[in-house]
Enzyme design. Sequence first.
Site, PDB file in Angstrom:
ATOM      1  N   PHE A  82      50.306  37.672 125.168  1.00  0.00           N
ATOM      2  CA  PHE A  82      49.039  37.007 125.431  1.00  0.00           C
ATOM      3  C   PHE A  82      49.307  35.769 126.282  1.00  0.00           C
ATOM      4  O   PHE A  82      50.353  35.118 126.134  1.00  0.00           O
ATOM      5  CB  PHE A  82      48.342  36.598 124.130  1.00  0.00           C
ATOM      6  CG  PHE A  82      47.433  37.655 123.582  1.00  0.00           C
ATOM      7  CD1 PHE A  82      46.071  37.434 123.482  1.00  0.00           C
ATOM      8  CD2 PHE A  82      47.934  38.877 123.169  1.00  0.00           C
ATOM      9  CE1 PHE A  82      45.213  38.406 122.978  1.00  0.00           C
ATOM     10  CE2 PHE A  82      47.099  39.870 122.666  1.00  0.00           C
ATOM     11  CZ  PHE A  82      45.730  39.623 122.572  1.00  0.00           C
ATOM     12  N   LYS A  94      53.639  35.298 134.360  1.00  0.00           N
ATOM     13  CA  LYS A  94      54.207  35.277 133.007  1.00  0.00           C
ATOM     14  C   LYS A  94      54.705  36.664 132.612  1.00  0.00           C
ATOM     15  O   LYS A  94      55.785  36.796 132.026  1.00  0.00           O
ATOM     16  CB  LYS A  94      53.161  34.785 132.009  1.00  0.00           C
ATOM     17  CG  LYS A  94      53.666  34.740 130.567  1.00  0.00           C
ATOM     18  CD  LYS A  94      52.619  34.143 129.621  1.00  0.00           C
ATOM     19  CE  LYS A  94      53.148  34.093 128.193  1.00  0.00           C
ATOM     20  NZ  LYS A  94      52.165  33.462 127.256  1.00  0.00           N
ATOM     21  N   LYS A 112      58.066   9.970 105.938  1.00  0.00           N
ATOM     22  CA  LYS A 112      56.950   9.606 106.809  1.00  0.00           C
ATOM     23  C   LYS A 112      57.344   8.455 107.735  1.00  0.00           C
ATOM     24  O   LYS A 112      57.909   7.450 107.297  1.00  0.00           O
ATOM     25  CB  LYS A 112      55.744   9.207 105.960  1.00  0.00           C
ATOM     26  CG  LYS A 112      54.521   8.855 106.794  1.00  0.00           C
ATOM     27  CD  LYS A 112      53.347   8.455 105.916  1.00  0.00           C
ATOM     28  CE  LYS A 112      52.153   8.037 106.766  1.00  0.00           C
ATOM     29  NZ  LYS A 112      51.011   7.609 105.925  1.00  0.00           N
ATOM     30  N   ASN A 166      48.111  23.711 117.548  1.00  0.00           N
ATOM     31  CA  ASN A 166      47.100  23.989 118.558  1.00  0.00           C
ATOM     32  C   ASN A 166      45.847  24.509 117.864  1.00  0.00           C
ATOM     33  O   ASN A 166      45.800  24.597 116.633  1.00  0.00           O
ATOM     34  CB  ASN A 166      47.639  24.993 119.592  1.00  0.00           C
ATOM     35  CG  ASN A 166      48.112  26.290 118.959  1.00  0.00           C
ATOM     36  OD1 ASN A 166      47.337  26.997 118.325  1.00  0.00           O
ATOM     37  ND2 ASN A 166      49.407  26.594 119.111  1.00  0.00           N
ATOM     38  N   ASP A 196      61.734  31.562 122.772  1.00  0.00           N
ATOM     39  CA  ASP A 196      60.749  32.371 123.497  1.00  0.00           C
ATOM     40  C   ASP A 196      60.759  33.768 122.872  1.00  0.00           C
ATOM     41  O   ASP A 196      61.542  34.636 123.265  1.00  0.00           O
ATOM     42  CB  ASP A 196      61.105  32.432 124.986  1.00  0.00           C
ATOM     43  CG  ASP A 196      59.976  32.998 125.816  1.00  0.00           C
ATOM     44  OD1 ASP A 196      59.243  33.866 125.305  1.00  0.00           O
ATOM     45  OD2 ASP A 196      59.831  32.589 126.977  1.00  0.00           O
ATOM     46  N   ILE A 197      59.915  33.986 121.889  1.00  0.00           N
ATOM     47  CA  ILE A 197      59.935  35.227 121.110  1.00  0.00           C
ATOM     48  C   ILE A 197      59.536  36.413 121.966  1.00  0.00           C
ATOM     49  O   ILE A 197      60.175  37.478 121.919  1.00  0.00           O
ATOM     50  CB  ILE A 197      58.999  35.089 119.894  1.00  0.00           C
ATOM     51  CG1 ILE A 197      59.430  33.895 119.034  1.00  0.00           C
ATOM     52  CG2 ILE A 197      59.006  36.366 119.066  1.00  0.00           C
ATOM     53  CD1 ILE A 197      58.449  33.552 117.930  1.00  0.00           C
TER      54      ILE A 197
END
Length: 397
Positions: free
Chosen positions: A323, A337, A286, A208, A304-305
């Site tokens: 966050f 959340k 590859k 990301n 999911d830490i």
Amino acid sequence: MLDNKRILLIISGGIAAYKSLDLIRQLRKAGAWVTPVMTGSAAQFVTPLSVSALAEERVYQDLFDLTDESEMGHIQLSRSADLVVVAPATANLMAKMVQGLADDLASTVLLATDTPVLAAPAMNVRMWDHPSTQRNIAQLKADGVQFVGPNEGDMACGEYGPGRLSEPHEIVAAIQTTLSEGPLAGRRVLVTSGPTHEPIDPVRYIANRSSGAQGTAIARALMALGAEVVFVTGPADAARPEGAEVVEVETAEEMRVAVENALPADAAVFAAAVADWRVASASDSKIKKQNGALPVLEFAENPDILASVSKLSENRPGLVVGFAAETDDVINHATAKRERKGCDWIVANDVSPETGIMGGSENAVTLISESGAESWPRMGKDQVATALAERIAQALG
């Protein structure tokens, strides 16, 4: 800075001992007084004369020097400083520290001291990775010894990996943090930062746009208030915070393991943009085009830490901050959340492309807690970090 702080610097044997000369120079420039203690093997790499000249202080080496024992015995030497710094800290000396051995002046001073100790390890990567060294480090941390480094890089022996002594300016920053008398002095805070890279094959990955800038700013702000920071970061563009214990990871699974290893902590700030998914079976080679056919990728959910740490029954940090990077209906999504993950606070922001926030220098956040949502004005990421660090200090009391 370090005006009139007294540093007892223990230099142990290893090629990295040469960096102790620059470390002394920087400490003196920052206003600190440095009293050097050298092991016998350290003198094989740097001369006591060089160390003494830079420190403007005599070098202590011999446990059985009767003059030293009459003027400044090892007990007094061990307790006359504001901080004991071991740089470099070899695997051998750290093993002695764990076992309480005292067969030379350096190890005797370390056993006799009631002063805080900061260690900067340096050794071959295989020695660093050895289970006995890792057990020793875990025990020393449990005993209250603080650490800076080691860094990852090329070794004098020709190998590459973790084990390089932190640079002198990084050690000085860690000393400043350790001696800080701010509201978070004595508190240990975990901060995650940056993106994660989830491999598709050896040359491609899922990622990301996170730069890691906000996470680095938060770590620096926490250290400015006196906190000891463990900084777990993915492959981010932002510089790593000097003085923090930096753990480099690549994938979400590696970050999960690093986070678990960093606990217990008084607070944890999960600023990392962890990928939600990974390729279930990344290719070892590859992936090639096959007559125009598109490859089929199967995805699996990443750990999911934030949720796992928030719901710990043991070793849960007293304050867990998550966050939420959203693109629409920010406050409602972030509020949901927080309830779903079980964390104490959520720092929510709008990362729609038109905001320029993800990868930019500014942020506009809403702090969501049990008492509601509090929107902050748009400001620099350093300012956001300072405001958040001050709130964390207030919450921890």
